[in-house]
Write an enzyme that holds these catalytic residues in place. Structure first.
Site, PDB file in Angstrom:
ATOM      1  N   ASN A   1       0.790  -1.225   0.000  1.00  0.00           N
ATOM      2  CA  ASN A   1       0.000   0.000   0.000  1.00  0.00           C
ATOM      3  C   ASN A   1       0.826   1.281   0.000  1.00  0.00           C
ATOM      4  O   ASN A   1       0.286   2.368   0.134  1.00  0.00           O
ATOM      5  CB  ASN A   1      -0.989  -0.007   1.172  1.00  0.00           C
ATOM      6  N   CYS A   2       2.124   1.181  -0.187  1.00  0.00           N
ATOM      7  CA  CYS A   2       3.012   2.344  -0.221  1.00  0.00           C
ATOM      8  C   CYS A   2       2.961   2.991  -1.608  1.00  0.00           C
ATOM      9  O   CYS A   2       3.181   2.326  -2.625  1.00  0.00           O
ATOM     10  CB  CYS A   2       4.441   1.914   0.109  1.00  0.00           C
ATOM     11  N   ASP A   3       2.673   4.276  -1.657  1.00  0.00           N
ATOM     12  CA  ASP A   3       2.574   4.984  -2.937  1.00  0.00           C
ATOM     13  C   ASP A   3       3.887   4.965  -3.717  1.00  0.00           C
ATOM     14  O   ASP A   3       3.879   4.834  -4.936  1.00  0.00           O
ATOM     15  CB  ASP A   3       2.129   6.435  -2.722  1.00  0.00           C
TER      16      ASP A   3
END
Length: 112
Positions: free
Chosen positions: A9-11
């Site tokens: 979920n890390c951009d």
């Protein structure tokens, strides 16, 4: 084989994955939280990357006590193993080189 380490979920990890796909660079994704990390991996990365490995801007870092931060400064491996989101993301391992973070120009130079 190239391995991209991070969390799903890390951009910034997502940007790196998009770049790799657009440039048809084969890679596997290793999620710190799901797939875990080994002491050997983290020690090797710390030896090679040094201070750049530790993400002092992360929410996880900000939530650490002063004692934990001091411990991380001396030897961050145990703390990283307990809190893998302390690693600056993504970490790209090409098998011969490792880099943390994502910058398009650095990836372009690495895979030219």
């Amino acid at each position: 084989m190239n391995t991209l380490f991070g969390i799903k979920n890390c951009d910034t990890v997502k940007k790196a994955q998009t770049w790799l796909k657009q440039h048809e660079v084969a890679y596997t994704f290793h999620d710190f939280r799901i797939d875990g990390l080994t002491d050997t991996q983290v020690r090797g990365w710390h030896k090679e990357l040094g201070d750049a490995l530790l993400n002092r801007r992360s929410t996880t870092w900000k939530q650490l006590t002063d004692a934990q931060k001091a411990e991380a400064e001396a030897d961050p491996v145990a703390l990283i193993l307990a809190n893998p989101t302390l690693i600056k993301r993504p970490l790209l391992d090409t098998g011969t080189a490792r880099m943390v973070g994502f910058k398009q120009d650095q990836y372009a130079q690495l895979f030219r």
